[in-house]
Design a protein around this motif. Structure first.
Motif, mmCIF file in Angstrom:
data_model
loop_
_atom_site.group_PDB
_atom_site.id
_atom_site.type_symbol
_atom_site.label_atom_id
_atom_site.label_comp_id
_atom_site.label_asym_id
_atom_site.label_seq_id
_atom_site.Cartn_x
_atom_site.Cartn_y
_atom_site.Cartn_z
ATOM 1 N N ASN A 186 6.472 4.455 -19.326
ATOM 2 C CA ASN A 186 6.009 2.987 -19.555
ATOM 3 C C ASN A 186 5.731 2.309 -18.156
ATOM 4 O OD1 ASN A 186 5.952 3.373 -22.375
ATOM 5 N ND2 ASN A 186 8.443 2.903 -22.252
ATOM 6 N N ARG A 187 5.344 2.993 -17.141
ATOM 7 C CA ARG A 187 5.367 2.244 -15.929
ATOM 8 C C ARG A 187 3.946 1.700 -15.808
ATOM 9 N NH1 ARG A 187 9.192 4.679 -12.506
ATOM 10 N NH2 ARG A 187 7.947 3.713 -10.708
ATOM 11 N N ARG A 188 4.160 0.638 -15.008
ATOM 12 C CA ARG A 188 2.856 -0.353 -15.056
ATOM 13 C C ARG A 188 2.310 -0.517 -13.775
ATOM 14 N NH1 ARG A 188 4.278 -5.713 -18.665
ATOM 15 N NH2 ARG A 188 4.653 -4.701 -20.609
ATOM 16 N N VAL A 189 3.005 0.359 -12.709
ATOM 17 C CA VAL A 189 2.442 0.544 -11.269
ATOM 18 C C VAL A 189 2.110 1.939 -11.162
ATOM 19 C CG1 VAL A 189 3.750 -1.760 -10.459
ATOM 20 C CG2 VAL A 189 4.786 0.472 -10.592
ATOM 21 N N PRO A 190 1.211 2.109 -10.172
ATOM 22 C CA PRO A 190 0.782 3.471 -9.830
ATOM 23 C C PRO A 190 1.875 4.176 -8.888
ATOM 24 C CG PRO A 190 -0.287 2.083 -8.303
ATOM 25 C CD PRO A 190 0.241 1.254 -9.480
ATOM 26 N N GLY A 191 2.588 3.372 -8.334
ATOM 27 C CA GLY A 191 3.574 4.227 -7.402
ATOM 28 C C GLY A 191 5.175 3.701 -7.844
ATOM 29 N N LEU A 192 5.827 3.064 -6.964
ATOM 30 C CA LEU A 192 7.299 2.705 -6.968
ATOM 31 C C LEU A 192 7.230 1.339 -7.564
ATOM 32 C CD1 LEU A 192 9.230 4.325 -4.061
ATOM 33 C CD2 LEU A 192 8.862 5.345 -6.457
ATOM 34 N N ALA A 231 0.859 -1.282 0.047
ATOM 35 C CA ALA A 231 0.069 -0.020 -0.176
ATOM 36 C C ALA A 231 0.939 1.258 -0.050
ATOM 37 C CB ALA A 231 -0.774 0.017 1.249
ATOM 38 N N GLN A 232 2.065 1.091 0.801
ATOM 39 C CA GLN A 232 2.712 2.453 0.799
ATOM 40 C C GLN A 232 3.692 2.552 -0.549
ATOM 41 O OE1 GLN A 232 2.360 4.725 3.230
ATOM 42 N NE2 GLN A 232 0.878 3.071 3.731
ATOM 43 N N ARG A 233 3.918 1.583 -1.200
ATOM 44 C CA ARG A 233 4.812 1.619 -2.131
ATOM 45 C C ARG A 233 3.750 2.104 -3.441
ATOM 46 N NH1 ARG A 233 5.348 -2.414 -6.360
ATOM 47 N NH2 ARG A 233 4.287 -3.920 -5.353
ATOM 48 N N ALA A 234 2.512 1.879 -3.382
ATOM 49 C CA ALA A 234 1.593 2.406 -4.501
ATOM 50 C C ALA A 234 1.286 3.834 -4.364
ATOM 51 C CB ALA A 234 0.305 1.718 -4.266
ATOM 52 N N ARG A 235 1.793 4.469 -3.042
ATOM 53 C CA ARG A 235 1.207 5.797 -2.767
ATOM 54 C C ARG A 235 2.713 6.887 -3.423
ATOM 55 N NH1 ARG A 235 -2.104 7.180 1.407
ATOM 56 N NH2 ARG A 235 -0.829 8.503 2.110
ATOM 57 N N VAL A 236 3.595 6.313 -3.397
ATOM 58 C CA VAL A 236 4.626 7.258 -3.533
ATOM 59 C C VAL A 236 4.994 7.412 -5.100
ATOM 60 C CG1 VAL A 236 7.250 7.558 -3.066
ATOM 61 C CG2 VAL A 236 5.825 6.443 -1.320
ATOM 62 N N ARG A 237 5.035 8.517 -5.660
ATOM 63 C CA ARG A 237 5.474 8.685 -7.015
ATOM 64 C C ARG A 237 6.944 8.992 -7.149
ATOM 65 N NH1 ARG A 237 1.160 6.905 -6.784
ATOM 66 N NH2 ARG A 237 -0.615 8.079 -7.513
ATOM 67 N N PRO A 238 7.430 8.428 -8.348
ATOM 68 C CA PRO A 238 8.916 8.384 -8.401
ATOM 69 C C PRO A 238 9.609 9.795 -8.265
ATOM 70 C CG PRO A 238 7.878 7.130 -10.229
ATOM 71 C CD PRO A 238 6.780 7.978 -9.455
ATOM 72 N N GLU A 239 8.745 10.673 -8.676
ATOM 73 C CA GLU A 239 9.501 12.083 -8.437
ATOM 74 C C GLU A 239 9.539 12.600 -6.893
ATOM 75 O OE1 GLU A 239 5.224 12.669 -10.116
ATOM 76 O OE2 GLU A 239 6.737 11.271 -10.350
ATOM 77 N N GLN A 240 8.788 11.943 -6.144
ATOM 78 C CA GLN A 240 8.899 12.156 -4.798
ATOM 79 C C GLN A 240 10.448 11.709 -4.261
ATOM 80 O OE1 GLN A 240 4.808 10.528 -4.179
ATOM 81 N NE2 GLN A 240 4.887 11.968 -2.286
ATOM 82 N N VAL A 241 10.720 10.918 -4.770
ATOM 83 C CA VAL A 241 12.227 10.296 -4.204
ATOM 84 C C VAL A 241 13.164 10.586 -5.079
ATOM 85 C CG1 VAL A 241 11.109 8.371 -2.635
ATOM 86 C CG2 VAL A 241 11.524 7.983 -5.186
ATOM 87 N N GLY A 242 13.069 11.731 -6.224
ATOM 88 C CA GLY A 242 14.258 12.069 -7.143
ATOM 89 C C GLY A 242 14.147 10.971 -8.254
#
Length: 286
Positions: A31-37, A14-25
């Motif tokens: 072509n991302r297939r997942v909503p978060g990381l 659940a936490q992995r899905a919440r974090v966007r790539p740009e939030q962690v640099g």
């Protein structure tokens, strides 16, 4: 339901899905297939192997070190409450048979204080059951009375829902506080029945529950559309009651001094204290 099946893995996903790539640099990419990381990104940022992180999510390793969990908490940007909850998932006792929780009792001194407190107040149990309430709390909502459940009322009762113009925020906070209150002790019948009932009856509850948000049952301002006195904003404080088997909470509503909401709460208190005023004022008829 199998609430204890993989709490750690469910929370990590659940936490992995919440974090966007740009939030962690990281670059978002096209072509991302997942909503978060991605799992590989989490493991890289946390300094652990991708295979080991996969085992954590899948529940094949349920005893990671505190250092690993703290590294994952930093990747996910968890606050102190979320980090403490994540660490607690590493301390789950062996599964036990389903049991009924002991009854929750309000200390006598708290009951006496409720009776003389000139602010809306009630005692809330770990499952958000109302254990005791004073008349002014019931005047805010007829459903704030002993024997009612705040989750059930706010999610399933249309009259209760109508009190909250920001119902989405109110329900999100309630669910996150409920998850924190129960923690990992999810094997008793009361919890299973309540979550099962709400999940079947409310799509909104089911969505919020799946997000695995955790917050302390904290204080925050809340706006209510009261049918008698109109819109008012109150501060809602939630204070832990000590010396109980499971920490009960004393919820108190209070207005900022000198505001329109303070005047409206005083008017509501006068109606509560004098039934004749309720009869004389047509706005109070319900």
């Amino acid at each position: 339901m199998a609430p204890k099946e993989n709490l750690l893995g469910d929370y990590l996903r659940a936490q992995r899905a919440r974090v966007r790539p740009e939030q962690v640099g990281l670059a978002p990419g096209n072509n991302r297939r997942v909503p978060g990381l991605r799992r590989s990104e989490v493991s890289l940022l946390a300094g652990i192997s991708s295979d080991y992180y996969l085992r954590l999510e899948q529940g094949r390793d349920r005893r990671p070190s505190a250092q690993i969990l703290e590294a994952l908490a930093r990747v996910f940007g968890l606050d102190a409450t979320g980090t403490a909850y994540l660490l607690s998932l590493n301390e789950q006792p062996p599964p036990r048979s389903r049991r009924r929780p002991p009854p929750e009792k309000v200390p006598e001194g708290i009951s006496k204080m409720l009776a003389i407190l000139h602010l809306p107040a009630f005692v809330e149990g770990r499952y958000l059951d109302v254990l005791a309430a004073n008349p002014l709390a019931t005047a805010l909502s007829p459903r704030i009375v002993a024997g009612q459940n705040r989750l059930r009322d706010v999610f399933l009762d249309p009259d209760e829902q109508a009190l909250y113009p920001d119902w989405d925020d109110t329900t999100a906070r309630l669910v996150a506080g409920f998850r924190r209150s129960v923690g990992t002790d999810t094997n008793d019948i009361r919890f299973i029945d309540l979550v099962g009932e709400l999940s079947l009856a409310s799509d909104h509850f089911r969505t919020l529950w799946a997000q695995h948000d955790v917050q302390a049952r904290q204080s925050w301002p809340i706006t209510m559309n009261h049918p008698t006195v109109g819109t008012l904003t109150l501060n809602r404080e939630k204070l832990i009651i000590s010396d109980t088997a499971h920490a009960l909470v004393l919820a108190i509503y209070h207005p900022d001094v000198g505001t329109d909401s303070a005047d409206k709460l005083a008017l509501l208190a006068s109606y509560t204290a004098d039934p004749a005023l309720r009869t004389a004022d047509g706005r109070h008829g319900r």
